[in-house]
Enzyme design. Structure first.
Site, short mmCIF file in Angstrom:
data_model
loop_
_atom_site.label_atom_id
_atom_site.label_comp_id
_atom_site.label_asym_id
_atom_site.label_seq_id
_atom_site.Cartn_x
_atom_site.Cartn_y
_atom_site.Cartn_z
N HIS A 198 0.85 -1.19 0.00
CA HIS A 198 0.00 0.00 0.00
C HIS A 198 0.88 1.24 0.00
O HIS A 198 1.89 1.28 0.70
CB HIS A 198 -0.90 -0.02 1.24
CG HIS A 198 -1.96 1.04 1.25
ND1 HIS A 198 -1.68 2.37 1.50
CD2 HIS A 198 -3.30 0.97 1.03
CE1 HIS A 198 -2.80 3.07 1.44
NE2 HIS A 198 -3.80 2.25 1.15
N CYS A 236 -3.91 2.97 -4.29
CA CYS A 236 -4.89 3.68 -3.48
C CYS A 236 -5.06 5.10 -4.03
O CYS A 236 -4.11 5.90 -3.97
CB CYS A 236 -4.46 3.72 -2.01
SG CYS A 236 -5.60 4.64 -0.95
N HIS A 266 -7.78 0.39 -3.92
CA HIS A 266 -8.52 1.19 -2.96
C HIS A 266 -9.05 2.41 -3.71
O HIS A 266 -8.28 3.14 -4.34
CB HIS A 266 -7.62 1.67 -1.83
CG HIS A 266 -7.29 0.61 -0.82
ND1 HIS A 266 -6.61 0.90 0.35
CD2 HIS A 266 -7.58 -0.71 -0.78
CE1 HIS A 266 -6.47 -0.23 1.06
NE2 HIS A 266 -7.04 -1.20 0.39
N ASP A 311 -12.88 2.86 -0.24
CA ASP A 311 -11.98 3.06 0.88
C ASP A 311 -12.33 4.32 1.65
O ASP A 311 -12.53 5.37 1.05
CB ASP A 311 -10.55 3.17 0.33
CG ASP A 311 -9.50 3.25 1.40
OD1 ASP A 311 -9.74 2.74 2.50
OD2 ASP A 311 -8.44 3.85 1.13
N HIS A 312 -12.42 4.21 2.94
CA HIS A 312 -12.73 5.33 3.84
C HIS A 312 -14.04 6.01 3.44
O HIS A 312 -14.32 6.21 2.27
CB HIS A 312 -11.61 6.38 3.87
CG HIS A 312 -10.37 5.89 4.52
ND1 HIS A 312 -9.31 6.72 4.80
CD2 HIS A 312 -9.99 4.66 4.95
CE1 HIS A 312 -8.33 6.02 5.37
NE2 HIS A 312 -8.73 4.77 5.48
N TYR A 325 -14.58 4.25 8.72
CA TYR A 325 -15.02 2.90 8.39
C TYR A 325 -16.45 2.61 8.83
O TYR A 325 -16.77 1.53 9.31
CB TYR A 325 -14.05 1.87 8.99
CG TYR A 325 -12.75 1.83 8.24
CD1 TYR A 325 -12.63 1.11 7.05
CD2 TYR A 325 -11.64 2.54 8.69
CE1 TYR A 325 -11.44 1.09 6.34
CE2 TYR A 325 -10.45 2.52 7.99
CZ TYR A 325 -10.35 1.80 6.81
OH TYR A 325 -9.17 1.79 6.11
#
Length: 352
Positions: A198, A236, A266, A311-312, A325
């Site tokens: 990542h 990401c 992501h 993601d997020h 999350y």
């Protein structure tokens, strides 16, 4: 593209059964959270997690993450024991058919933000990073602590750990990463587990610590450490996209379409608000600084068939829980991405 969702186990306020109700959901991204960092994950623990996920009709698609012990990043003599434990964990994951492991090589701190509850104009809250705020913080005094950080250094050990990193610059960190990769990728190949690093989040040095997985040049250098197809990336959009110098769409096309080394994606949007400052936004292109249609189109154009996750997310509709999350906004992001994928796929089919 295989839609997946991050789940933090039975203690997660987001229920596995609710994740399974999201349209198009196929897989779960999770980990084993009660094994100390650096120790081998037992097969029976992995099997239990996999079984639990399969009970709701999903599959355990990605382990995120198997943390890399700080002794490995520091290049200490004790690193070989931790690397062997890591290799054994990969072998155990391979026995259970887990295809991908997402990990990172960020010294001390994982993803870093200056505020976990920044209120947006619509009343939702989100994660924010302001460089000036971070510069004023002293983590040794407990002024900076976020969920998900590795705390293997133990209570009171953070100051000593930061002192150890004073001897580690970017090149030394590259050397320690290369040492790890050289020894861990053969175990990944043997196990059939794809390793997907990542990017650093944010992708620049923080608190005096070096960060190296930050841009196209460094991603290329990383991939050149080993030619194995099991040695790859988690791309990401939020991590790399918060630096305007990174052309994320071009990265997808190159590292995915040309090099075929993107093992996990992501997808989230960010709004750049200043030099090294940003906040996380809703996934829609108009909400942030990234063109989400072009990102999804880039994945679709080259035929990415691996796992992705929204993601997020913001906290919306009064939801409380683990920062970034919650269920609702990530679910909205997931179905938005699904819609973009269908549109891009049909457009591509008409062109072909």
């Amino acid at each position: 593209m295989e839609m997946t969702f991050r789940w933090y186990g039975e203690d997660d306020p987001v229920k596995l059964e609710h994740i399974a109700q999201i349209p198009g959901m196929k897989g779960i991204v999770s980990a084993i959270y009660d094994i100390p960092v650096g120790e081998e994950w037992p097969v029976e623990n992995i099997r239990a997690l996999k079984r639990r996920v399969e009970e709701v009709g999903l599959r355990l698609s990605v382990i995120e993450s198997v943390p890399v012990h700080e002794d490995i990043k520091l290049g200490l003599p004790t690193r070989d024991r931790y690397i062997e434990n890591y290799a054994n964990t990969l072998r155990n994951l391979g026995k259970e058919g887990i295809p991908v492991v997402c990990y990172n090589f960020m010294p001390v701190f994982d993803w870093t933000r200056s505020d976990l509850e920044f209120e947006l104009p619509d009343g939702s809250t989100t994660l924010i990073y302001e460089e000036e705020t971070i510069r004023r913080m002293d983590p040794k005094l407990g002024e900076l602590a976020l969920p998900g950080w590795d705390t293997s250094y133990g209570e009171g050990g953070l100051g000593h750990l930061l002192e150890q990193y004073e001897q580690v610059d970017e090149e030394r960190l590259w050397e320690n990463l290369a040492y790890f990769i050289e020894r861990i990728i053969p175990a990944a190949e043997e196990s059939g587990v794809k390793m997907a690093i990542h990017p650093d989040d944010p992708p620049w040095p923080i608190l005096g610590l070096p960060r190296i997985i930050t841009n196209r040049t460094n991603l290329e250098r990383f991939l050149n450490l080993h030619e194995s197809p099991y040695h790859g990336l988690t791309l990401c959009s939020g991590s790399l996209g918060c630096d305007p110098r990174n052309d994320f769409v071009e990265m997808v096309r190159y590292f995915g379409g040309v090099r075929n080394r993107v093992h996990f994606a992501h997808l989230r949007n960010v709004k750049i608000t200043g030099d090294k400052s940003f906040h996380e936004s809703g996934h829609l292109s108009e909400n942030g600084s990234l063109d989400f249609y072009e990102i999804v189109k880039a994945y679709t154009d080259y035929g990415f068939d691996g796992p992705f996750r929204s993601d997020h997310g913001r906290m919306i509709w009064g939801e409380t829980g683990r920062a970034g999350y919650g269920l609702y906004d990530r679910a909205l992001g997931a179905v938005y991405i699904n819609g973009l994928t269908e549109a891009a796929s049909k457009a591509k089919a008409q062109q072909d």
